[in-house]
Design a protein around this motif. Structure first.
Motif, mmCIF file in Angstrom:
data_model
loop_
_atom_site.group_PDB
_atom_site.id
_atom_site.type_symbol
_atom_site.label_atom_id
_atom_site.label_comp_id
_atom_site.label_asym_id
_atom_site.label_seq_id
_atom_site.Cartn_x
_atom_site.Cartn_y
_atom_site.Cartn_z
ATOM 1 N N ARG A 1 0.583 -1.641 0.753
ATOM 2 C CA ARG A 1 0.023 -0.046 -0.091
ATOM 3 C C ARG A 1 0.906 1.091 -0.190
ATOM 4 O O ARG A 1 0.251 2.289 -0.420
ATOM 5 C CB ARG A 1 -0.988 -0.429 1.043
ATOM 6 C CG ARG A 1 -0.069 0.286 2.077
ATOM 7 C CD ARG A 1 -1.306 0.019 3.930
ATOM 8 N NE ARG A 1 -0.792 -0.076 4.830
ATOM 9 C CZ ARG A 1 -0.912 1.137 5.578
ATOM 10 N NH1 ARG A 1 -2.259 1.108 6.123
ATOM 11 N NH2 ARG A 1 -0.781 1.206 6.852
ATOM 12 N N TYR A 2 2.579 1.498 0.393
ATOM 13 C CA TYR A 2 2.738 2.424 0.961
ATOM 14 C C TYR A 2 4.192 2.628 -0.416
ATOM 15 O O TYR A 2 4.706 3.458 -0.818
ATOM 16 C CB TYR A 2 3.930 2.416 1.576
ATOM 17 C CG TYR A 2 4.080 3.991 2.253
ATOM 18 C CD1 TYR A 2 3.192 4.552 2.545
ATOM 19 C CD2 TYR A 2 5.452 4.555 2.061
ATOM 20 C CE1 TYR A 2 3.797 6.078 3.282
ATOM 21 C CE2 TYR A 2 6.039 5.598 2.706
ATOM 22 C CZ TYR A 2 5.112 6.521 3.091
ATOM 23 O OH TYR A 2 5.238 7.792 3.320
ATOM 24 N N THR B 1 4.911 3.207 -4.425
ATOM 25 C CA THR B 1 4.098 4.017 -5.571
ATOM 26 C C THR B 1 4.961 4.275 -6.418
ATOM 27 O O THR B 1 6.457 4.439 -5.878
ATOM 28 C CB THR B 1 3.063 5.336 -4.804
ATOM 29 O OG1 THR B 1 4.542 6.445 -3.877
ATOM 30 C CG2 THR B 1 2.503 5.313 -3.774
#
Length: 74
Positions: A45-46, A48
């Protein structure tokens, strides 16, 4: 490397690919699949805007890499 590809290549080609890899083996479809599962999970999720090269270090260790680097501007 898929079994179909490995079975269709001469053994000397497979051995050469293994020698050019940072790891002592060639990846399998499952290795790519595990990466995809990670990317689709909340565990990533972190993460990017990254480019993940899932090749066992082949591009980093390729015998052609010095020649490619020599073509880059200084």
């Amino acid at each position: 490397m898929t079994p179909a590809l490995e079975n269709s290549l001469p053994q000397e080609v497979v051995d050469s690919l293994k020698r050019g890899n940072a790891l002592p083996y060639l990846g399998s479809p499952e290795d790519i699949g595990h990466t995809m599962v990670f990317l689709a999970s909340d565990e990533s999720r972190y993460l990017t805007g990254q480019l993940l090269v899932v090749d066992g270090g082949m591009t980093a260790q390729s015998s052609a890499a010095p020649g490619r680097r020599a073509m880059l501007p200084a």
